[in-house]
Design a protein around this motif. Structure first.
Motif, PDB file in Angstrom:
ATOM      1  N   LEU A  10      43.048  47.657  41.211  1.00  0.00           N
ATOM      2  CA  LEU A  10      41.487  48.167  41.173  1.00  0.00           C
ATOM      3  C   LEU A  10      40.512  46.877  40.690  1.00  0.00           C
ATOM      4  O   LEU A  10      39.561  47.173  41.282  1.00  0.00           O
ATOM      5  N   LEU A  11      41.006  46.040  39.987  1.00  0.00           N
ATOM      6  CA  LEU A  11      40.138  44.571  40.063  1.00  0.00           C
ATOM      7  C   LEU A  11      39.662  44.136  41.579  1.00  0.00           C
ATOM      8  O   LEU A  11      38.277  44.070  41.857  1.00  0.00           O
ATOM      9  N   VAL A  12      40.738  44.053  42.235  1.00  0.00           N
ATOM     10  CA  VAL A  12      40.203  43.476  43.823  1.00  0.00           C
ATOM     11  C   VAL A  12      39.108  44.483  44.268  1.00  0.00           C
ATOM     12  O   VAL A  12      38.456  44.151  44.932  1.00  0.00           O
ATOM     13  N   LEU A  13      39.750  45.910  44.523  1.00  0.00           N
ATOM     14  CA  LEU A  13      38.920  46.698  45.079  1.00  0.00           C
ATOM     15  C   LEU A  13      37.427  46.813  44.432  1.00  0.00           C
ATOM     16  O   LEU A  13      36.554  46.920  45.316  1.00  0.00           O
ATOM     17  N   THR A  14      37.414  46.897  43.181  1.00  0.00           N
ATOM     18  CA  THR A  14      35.989  46.811  42.464  1.00  0.00           C
ATOM     19  C   THR A  14      35.136  45.722  43.175  1.00  0.00           C
ATOM     20  O   THR A  14      33.862  45.556  43.446  1.00  0.00           O
ATOM     21  N   ILE A  15      35.773  44.302  42.950  1.00  0.00           N
ATOM     22  CA  ILE A  15      35.079  43.184  43.359  1.00  0.00           C
ATOM     23  C   ILE A  15      34.677  43.281  44.684  1.00  0.00           C
ATOM     24  O   ILE A  15      33.556  42.919  45.125  1.00  0.00           O
ATOM     25  N   PHE A  16      35.659  43.548  45.688  1.00  0.00           N
ATOM     26  CA  PHE A  16      35.346  43.539  47.093  1.00  0.00           C
ATOM     27  C   PHE A  16      34.117  44.255  47.471  1.00  0.00           C
ATOM     28  O   PHE A  16      33.314  44.012  48.237  1.00  0.00           O
ATOM     29  N   LEU A  17      34.256  45.592  46.794  1.00  0.00           N
ATOM     30  CA  LEU A  17      32.989  46.658  47.228  1.00  0.00           C
ATOM     31  C   LEU A  17      31.722  46.140  46.887  1.00  0.00           C
ATOM     32  O   LEU A  17      30.771  46.236  47.170  1.00  0.00           O
ATOM     33  N   SER A  18      31.842  45.712  45.532  1.00  0.00           N
ATOM     34  CA  SER A  18      30.581  44.911  44.826  1.00  0.00           C
ATOM     35  C   SER A  18      29.881  43.833  45.480  1.00  0.00           C
ATOM     36  O   SER A  18      28.630  43.855  45.805  1.00  0.00           O
ATOM     37  N   LEU A  19      30.791  42.907  45.754  1.00  0.00           N
ATOM     38  CA  LEU A  19      30.303  41.688  46.374  1.00  0.00           C
ATOM     39  C   LEU A  19      30.062  42.061  47.827  1.00  0.00           C
ATOM     40  O   LEU A  19      28.989  41.461  48.462  1.00  0.00           O
ATOM     41  N   GLY A  20      30.601  42.986  48.466  1.00  0.00           N
ATOM     42  CA  GLY A  20      30.441  43.447  50.009  1.00  0.00           C
ATOM     43  C   GLY A  20      28.847  44.025  49.719  1.00  0.00           C
ATOM     44  O   GLY A  20      28.070  43.935  50.762  1.00  0.00           O
ATOM     45  N   ALA A  21      28.720  44.892  48.813  1.00  0.00           N
ATOM     46  CA  ALA A  21      27.288  45.471  48.857  1.00  0.00           C
ATOM     47  C   ALA A  21      26.326  44.321  48.494  1.00  0.00           C
ATOM     48  O   ALA A  21      25.312  44.461  49.345  1.00  0.00           O
ATOM     49  N   TRP A  22      26.497  43.275  47.633  1.00  0.00           N
ATOM     50  CA  TRP A  22      25.448  42.297  47.429  1.00  0.00           C
ATOM     51  C   TRP A  22      25.392  41.416  48.957  1.00  0.00           C
ATOM     52  O   TRP A  22      24.219  41.211  49.177  1.00  0.00           O
ATOM     53  N   ARG A  23      26.474  41.272  49.434  1.00  0.00           N
ATOM     54  CA  ARG A  23      26.333  40.517  50.871  1.00  0.00           C
ATOM     55  C   ARG A  23      25.533  41.397  51.887  1.00  0.00           C
ATOM     56  O   ARG A  23      24.922  40.650  52.599  1.00  0.00           O
ATOM     57  N   LEU A  24      25.838  42.604  51.924  1.00  0.00           N
ATOM     58  CA  LEU A  24      24.882  43.320  52.667  1.00  0.00           C
ATOM     59  C   LEU A  24      23.458  43.354  52.438  1.00  0.00           C
ATOM     60  O   LEU A  24      22.729  43.320  53.358  1.00  0.00           O
TER      61      LEU A  24
END
Length: 835
Positions: free
Chosen positions: A280-294
Motif C-alpha cells: 500500500l505504501l508503494v502504491l500510494t507513493i507512486f500514484l501521488s508522485l506520479g500525479a505531481w510529476r505529471l
C-alpha cells in the motif's frame, strides 16, 4: 418563495469591496471552504503513522524480551521503532507534499470586483459583501443575491434535483432591507448555462446552502483508488495468513517444549517477516508522485484514479477546437450569398451579429476583420442600439441580436451560426438553398469553420420586433458566409500517430460540419474510413439502439453532434468494454465527461464546469500533453509492477527464512532486530528504486492493458516467489553450514545472502525481457543512493562493534562473503533474460 435578506453592506454596487475591507472580512469570517479543519486532518494523518504494523510488533517483541529479563534487547527493539517510523514519515511526507502542491495549483478561481477592478482570486478568498461574477460556463462559488443580470439561467440541480435551468433576475435597487425572491438568489455550486450577472455574496463556506458538500471544490482527491482498494484487500489476506501461520508456529514450538515467551518470539518473527504494508505504501507513493510529476508536464491530476486508469485507455474521444487545433481563429474569407448583397452589407451585418463590446474571441475576430476591411464599426453602433439578445440555441446552433435605429424608425435582427440552424429561419428558394449549401461545402472541404450570417429589417413605420424569438427570427435573408481558419497545433500529428501506434482508438466528436471535421481529421492523421467512418448527429438520431452502437464502434468522426449524443457515444463505448477518455471544455461536454472513465478538460479555455468534473486538466489545451500523460501513466504502472514483484520475492524470502530454520530444528535465524534491519532496506528500495523511472522508449508500442487483469501476472509473481524461495534456501543452508563457527557468524553469512539477493532482485526487475548484459542503467541519483546505502549497511553495521552486538552479527571471512554473494546472485540469475 421569498425570504428576508441580510446584505453585508460596505460594497458599492459597481466597485465592490476594497482590498482592505476584503482582508478584514477574511480574517473575521474565515476562508470560503467546506469540510473539516486542515489541522485536524493533518493530526489524524500523523497519528496514523504510529499504527505501522512493524512498529506495533516491535513493541510487542520488546515486551516479551523485557518479561524474559533481557532488558538490553528490549531497549534495542524499542529504539528500533524510531528508524522504522522515521522511514514511514519521510515517505508519507513526500507523497503528501506532492498532493498538497497539486491541490494548491488546481484550486478554483473566481472573478470578483475589488477596488473597482475585475480580479481573479482563489475561491477560498471570497468574503461576504464581495461582488462575484457568474457567467455562462462558470459556477457560483458562494451564496449571493444578484445586483445585475443579463439573460442569466442557472442549473441548480445539485441542490434541487431539477434538471431544468432556472431563469434569474436582479433585485431592485432598494431591496436591501426588503424581501428577495428565489429568482434573485444564487447558490454555491449552481452552474450558469447562459448569460451573466453580478451577485453580492451573502454567505461563504460552511454557511452556504451547499453546506458541507465539497463536490465543487477542485482539489486532488485523497480517497483510495480502486487499485488501492484491491491492494489493501490483498494485504489484508496476507495479514490473515501471517496470523494463522504465526499461531501455528507458536503452537508447534510449545509442543516441542519451548516456553511461551520464546515461542511467542518465534511467532512474532514470522509475523514481522510476513507483514506486507509496503504494498500500500508503494502504491500510494507512486500514484501521488506520479500525479505531481505529471503536473510538471503541464497536466494537473485532480483524481489519483485517473493516473492508474491511463495505462488502460483504449479510446480517446476528442474535441477539435483548442485540443487538436490552436483555438486561435482567423477570419480568412467572407462570401456574400444573395443577389443584391454586397461585401459592405455582409460585413455590416457581421458586426451587428456580435455584441457591441464583444468578450467572445470569435466575435472580436469578426469585428477586427470588418474594421480591417474599412467598415466603420463605431458609425454602425452610433446608428443602431441593441435592444434584445437571443442567446445561443443549442439545437439550432445559432444566436441573434435585435437592434433598433437610434431615431426609432425601424428594427433589425441579425443572426449568426451553423448553416443548418440558420436555413431553418430563412425564406429561400430551392436554388438559393442549394447555392448556399454548395458554397458552404466548398469552404468546409478546406477545413474552415463556417458561420452563416442572416437577418431582416422592418420597414419604416412598421411594427417593431417583439423580442419573442420565434417571431423575430422568422423570414430571415441570407447575407453570406464567414470562413475561419484554426491552425493545427504542430505537434498534434506526431502525438496522434504515437497514440494510434499504442493501440488507442481516436474518435473526433465535434459540432462542426462533417466536411470540416473530415479535413481536420485528415490533417491530424486520425485513422478513419472516408465512406463509413463519418456520421453526423442527425444521422445518429434516426438509428435504433443496436445500429447506434454499431455506428459508434465503426465511425471515427462524429460531426454536428448534440451534447446528449456525446453522452450516448461515450456510454455506448463503455458498455462495449472500452476504457474511454473524454476531452472537453464546455458546459455541453460535462455529461459525457462525467460518464467517461477519464475526464480531461482544457486548462486555458475550458469553462469551470468542465474543469470541475475533470480528473485531468491539460494546462496548455494541447492533445500532445494528453499523449505524454498516457505515456507517463503507462510507465507509472510499469514501475508499480516492478516494485510489487520485488516485494513478492523479498517477502517470500523472509517468510521462508523465518519458517525454514525452526522447522529444520535450527536456532532462530531472523530475530526481531534482524528484521528491523531488513525492513529499513526494503522500505526505501521498494519505494524509491523503481519510482520516477522515465518512460521506456517502447512503452507506447504495446496495446493498452486489460483493466480487469491483476496488477502482476501469475507467471511473473510465481517467478519472483521462486527467486525468494531459492534465496531463502541458500541463506538457511549457509546458516546451517556455518553454525559450528557461532550463531552470530552463521546469521551474518545468511544476512549477506538476503541483502545481496534483494539487490539482485532489483536488477532482475529492471532487466525485464532484456538480457542482464544489456540493461539500460537508471540515471536517477536516488536509485544509486538507495542501492549504495543498502549494500553498505552490512559492512557498516558489522564494523561498528556496538551495532554488531545489538544486531547479533559478527565479522566473517572474505571467502564466506564471496560464497554468500555467489549464492545470492545465482539464486536470481536463473531468471535472465525476462520474467
Amino acid at each position: 418563495m421569498s425570504s428576508a435578506l441580510h446584505l453585508e453592506g460596505g460594497a458599492s454596487a459597481t466597485t465592490g469591496l476594497t482590498s482592505a475591507e476584503a482582508e478584514a472580512r477574511l480574517r473575521t469570517f474565515g476562508p470560503n471552504e467546506l469540510g473539516c479543519e486542515p489541522s485536524l486532518s493533518r493530526l489524524k494523518d500523523r497519528l496514523a503513522v504510529l499504527a505501522d504494523p512493524m512498529a506495533l510488533m516491535l513493541a510487542a517483541a520488546a515486551i516479551v524480551y523485557h518479561a524474559l529479563g533481557e532488558k538490553t534487547d528490549a531497549l534495542v527493539l524499542l529504539g528500533a521503532i524510531v528508524p522504522v517510523l522515521a522511514v514511514d514519515v519521510v515517505l508519507e511526507h513526500r507523497s503528501r507534499t506532492a498532493l498538497e502542491k497539486l491541490a494548491a495549483v488546481v484550486a478554483p478561481l473566481a472573478t470578483v470586483m475589488r477596488d473597482g477592478v475585475e480580479r481573479e482570486i482563489p475561491s477560498r478568498s471570497i468574503v461576504r459583501g464581495d461582488l462575484m461574477l457568474v457567467r455562462e460556463g462558470g459556477v457560483a462559488h458562494a451564496d449571493g443575491v444578484l445586483r445585475s443580470a443579463a439573460h442569466l439561467a442557472l442549473d441548480e440541480s445539485q441542490l434541487t434535483g431539477e434538471a431544468e435551468p432556472v431563469a434569474k433576475e436582479a433585485i431592485a435597487r432598494d431591496a436591501d432591507a426588503g424581501v428577495v425572491s428565489e429568482a434573485s438568489r444564487v447558490y454555491t455550486g449552481s452552474r450558469a448555462v447562459s448569460g451573466r450577472g453580478w451577485a453580492e455574496v451573502t454567505a461563504t463556506g460552511a454557511h452556504t446552502r451547499y453546506g458541507a458538500i465539497a463536490a465543487m471544490v477542485a482539489e486532488a482527491e485523497t480517497r483510495l483508488t480502486p487499485l488501492q482498494i484491491k491492494t489493501a484487500a490483498f494485504v489484508r489476506s496476507l495479514v490473515v495468513g501471517a496470523v494463522i501461520a504465526s499461531s501455528w508456529l507458536f503452537i508447534l514450538w510449545r509442543m516441542r517444549g519451548a516456553d511461551s515467551a520464546h515461542a511467542l518470539l518465534f511467532a512474532l518473527s514470522l509475523a514481522m517477516s510476513a507483514v506486507s504494508e509496503e504494498f500500500l505504501l508503494v502504491l500510494t507513493i507512486f500514484l501521488s508522485l506520479g500525479a505531481w510529476r505529471l503536473g510538471r508536464l503541464g497536466v494537473l491530476v485532480k483524481r489519483l484514479a485517473s493516473v492508474e486508469s491511463l495505462g488502460a485507455t483504449t479510446v480517446i474521444c476528442l474535441d477539435k477546437t483548442g485540443t487538436l487545433t490552436a483555438g486561435d481563429f482567423v477570419l480568412s474569407e467572407h462570401r456574400p450569398l444573395e443577389d443584391g448583397i454586397g461585401e459592405d452589407d455582409l460585413l455590416e451585418a457581421a458586426v451587428l451579429a456580435c455584441e457591441p463590446d464583444p468578450a467572445d474571441s470569435i466575435e472580436r475576430t469578426i469585428v477586427a476583420h470588418c474594421a480591417e476591411h474599412h467598415v466603420d464599426v463605431a458609425s454602425i453602433h452610433s446608428r443602431w442600439q441593441l435592444i434584445y439578445d437571443h442567446p445561443f440555441d443549442l439545437v439550432g446552433k445559432h444566436m441573434s441580436h435585435v437592434w433598433r435605429a437610434r431615431d426609432g424608425s425601424r428594427d433589425r435582427i441579425v443572426a449568426k451560426g451553423a448553416l443548418e440552424g440558420i436555413l431553418e429561419h430563412c425564406a429561400l428558394t430551392v436554388a438559393e438553398r442549394e447555392r448556399a449549401q454548395e458554397l458552404h461545402a466548398e469552404m468546409a472541404r478546406t477545413g474552415m469553420r463556417i458561420l452563416v450570417v442572416a437577418g431582416r429589417m422592418t420597414a419604416p413605420g412598421a411594427a417593431a420586433l417583439s423580442g419573442v424569438r420565434a417571431d423575430d427570427e422568422r423570414g430571415l435573408r441570407l447575407y453570406g458566409l464567414l470562413g475561419f481558419r484554426d491552425p493545427m497545433r504542430p505537434q498534434v500529428p506526431v502525438a496522434v500517430a504515437e497514440s494510434q501506434r499504442a493501440g488507442i482508438t481516436l474518435k473526433l466528436i465535434t459540432g462542426d460540419h462533417a466536411l470540416t471535421a473530415h479535413a481536420v481529421a485528415d490533417e491530424a492523421g486520425i485513422i478513419h474510413s472516408n465512406e463509413s467512418g463519418i456520421i453526423t448527429g442527425p444521422e445518429l438520431t434516426n438509428l435504433d439502439a443496436p445500429s447506434f452502437d454499431a455506428a459508434v464502434r465503426r465511425c471515427s468522426i462524429f460531426a454536428r453532434v448534440m451534447p446528449e449524443q456525446k453522452f450516448a457515444i461515450v456510454d455506448a463505448l463503455i458498455r462495449g468494454g472500452e476504457v474511454v477518455a473524454m476531452t472537453g471544455d464546455g458546459v455541453n461536454d460535462t455529461p459525457a465527461m462525467r460518464r467517461a472513465d477519464i475526464a480531461v478538460s482544457m486548462g486555458r479555455r475550458a469553462t469551470e464546469a468542465a474543469r470541475a468534473v475533470a480528473g485531468l486538466v491539460l494546462l496548455e489545451d494541447d492533445f500532445s500533453a494528453m499523449v505524454a500523460t498516457i505515456r507517463e501513466g503507462r510507465q507509472i504502472y510499469a514501475n508499480i509492477q516492478r516494485a510489487f514483484l520485488y516485494l513478492i520475492g523479498f517477502k517470500v524470502m523472509l517468510v521462508a527464512m523465518a519458517l525454514a530454520a525452526p522447522l529444520a530444528g535450527l536456532p532462530m535465524l531472523l530475530v526481531p532486530v534482524s528484521l528491523v534491519w531488513l525492513e529499513l532496506i526494503v522500505h526505501p528500495v521498494s519505494a524509491l528504486a523503481f519510482e520516477g523511472e522515465s518512460p521506456a522508449h517502447d512503452v507506447m508500442s504495446d496495446p493498452p492493458r486489460d483493466p480487469k487483469a491483476p496488477i502482476v501476472s501469475r507467471g511473473a509473481a510465481l517467478r519472483s516467489a521462486i527467486s525468494g524461495l531459492i534465496l531463502a534456501g541458500a541463506a538457511v543452508a549457509l546458516f546451517a553450514y556455518r553454525l559450528p563457527q557461532g550463531h552470530n557468524y552463521a546469521r551474518t553469512v545468511a544476512m549477506v545472502v538476503a541483502i545481496a539477493g534483494s539487490l539482485a532482485m532489483v536488477w532482475a526487475e529492471y532487466a525485464g525481457a532484456q538480457p542482464w548484459t544489456s540493461i539500460e542503467l537508471p540515471r536517477r541519483a536516488q536509485f544509486w543512493i538507495v542501492m549504495a546505502l543498502a549494500a553498505l549497511s552490512l559492512p557498516t553495521f558489522i564494523g561498528i562493534k556496538p551495532l554488531a552486538a545489538m544486531l547479533l552479527v559478527s565479522p566473517i571471512s572474505v571467502r564466506d562473503i564471496g560464497v554468500a554473494l555467489v549464492a545470492a546472485i545465482a539464486a536470481v540469475l536463473w531468471r535472465a533474460p525476462g520474467r
